[in-house]
Design a protein around this motif. Sequence first.
Motif, short mmCIF file in Angstrom:
data_model
loop_
_atom_site.label_atom_id
_atom_site.label_comp_id
_atom_site.label_asym_id
_atom_site.label_seq_id
_atom_site.Cartn_x
_atom_site.Cartn_y
_atom_site.Cartn_z
N TYR A 7 0.85 -1.19 0.00
CA TYR A 7 0.00 0.00 0.00
C TYR A 7 0.89 1.23 0.00
CZ TYR A 7 -3.02 3.72 1.67
OH TYR A 7 -3.68 4.90 1.79
N VAL A 10 -1.34 8.03 -0.52
CA VAL A 10 -1.38 9.18 -1.41
C VAL A 10 -0.60 10.32 -0.75
CG1 VAL A 10 -2.87 10.87 -2.55
CG2 VAL A 10 -3.60 8.48 -2.33
N ASP A 72 -12.28 12.39 -10.48
CA ASP A 72 -12.93 12.34 -9.17
C ASP A 72 -11.84 12.16 -8.12
OD1 ASP A 72 -12.13 9.67 -9.42
OD2 ASP A 72 -14.16 8.88 -9.53
N SER A 73 -12.24 11.92 -6.89
CA SER A 73 -11.27 11.79 -5.80
C SER A 73 -10.25 10.67 -6.06
CB SER A 73 -12.00 11.56 -4.47
OG SER A 73 -11.08 11.52 -3.40
N ALA A 74 -10.73 9.54 -6.52
CA ALA A 74 -9.82 8.42 -6.80
C ALA A 74 -8.88 8.76 -7.95
CB ALA A 74 -10.63 7.16 -7.12
N GLY A 75 -9.40 9.47 -8.95
CA GLY A 75 -8.55 9.89 -10.06
C GLY A 75 -7.47 10.86 -9.64
N ASP A 77 -6.23 11.02 -6.59
CA ASP A 77 -5.28 10.22 -5.81
C ASP A 77 -4.29 9.51 -6.74
OD1 ASP A 77 -6.53 10.99 -3.47
OD2 ASP A 77 -7.52 9.06 -3.13
N ALA A 78 -4.81 8.92 -7.81
CA ALA A 78 -3.95 8.22 -8.77
C ALA A 78 -2.98 9.19 -9.43
CB ALA A 78 -4.80 7.50 -9.82
#
Length: 86
Positions: A7, A10, A72-75, A77-78
Motif C-alpha cells: 500500500y 497518497v 474524481d477523488s480516486a482519479g 489520488d492516482a
Amino acid sequence: TGSWEAYTPVPDSVTKLQLLRALRAADLKTAFDMAMADPSTSDETREDWEACSTVERADPDVVQIGGAIGLDSAGLDALFLNAQAR
C-alpha cells in the motif's frame, strides 16, 4: 491464501513539476491548461498556481480543477501517486 499488495499512501503534496509531468503522462495537460484558462476559474486560483512550488492534494482548488478535467477523488489520488513517482 490471499495476496498482499504493498500500500502506497497518497502524498499530501507533490512538486508543481511532478504534477505537470503526471498530467502530461495521463494526457491531461491540455485539459488542465483549458480549465485554468476558463473564465470560471478564479484569478486567485490562477495566481496560486503561478506562484506555487508545491501542490497540496487537499487544496479545494485542486479538487475543483480536478473535477473540471474529469477526475474524481480516486482519479486525483492516482494522479498524485503518479506524480510522486516522477
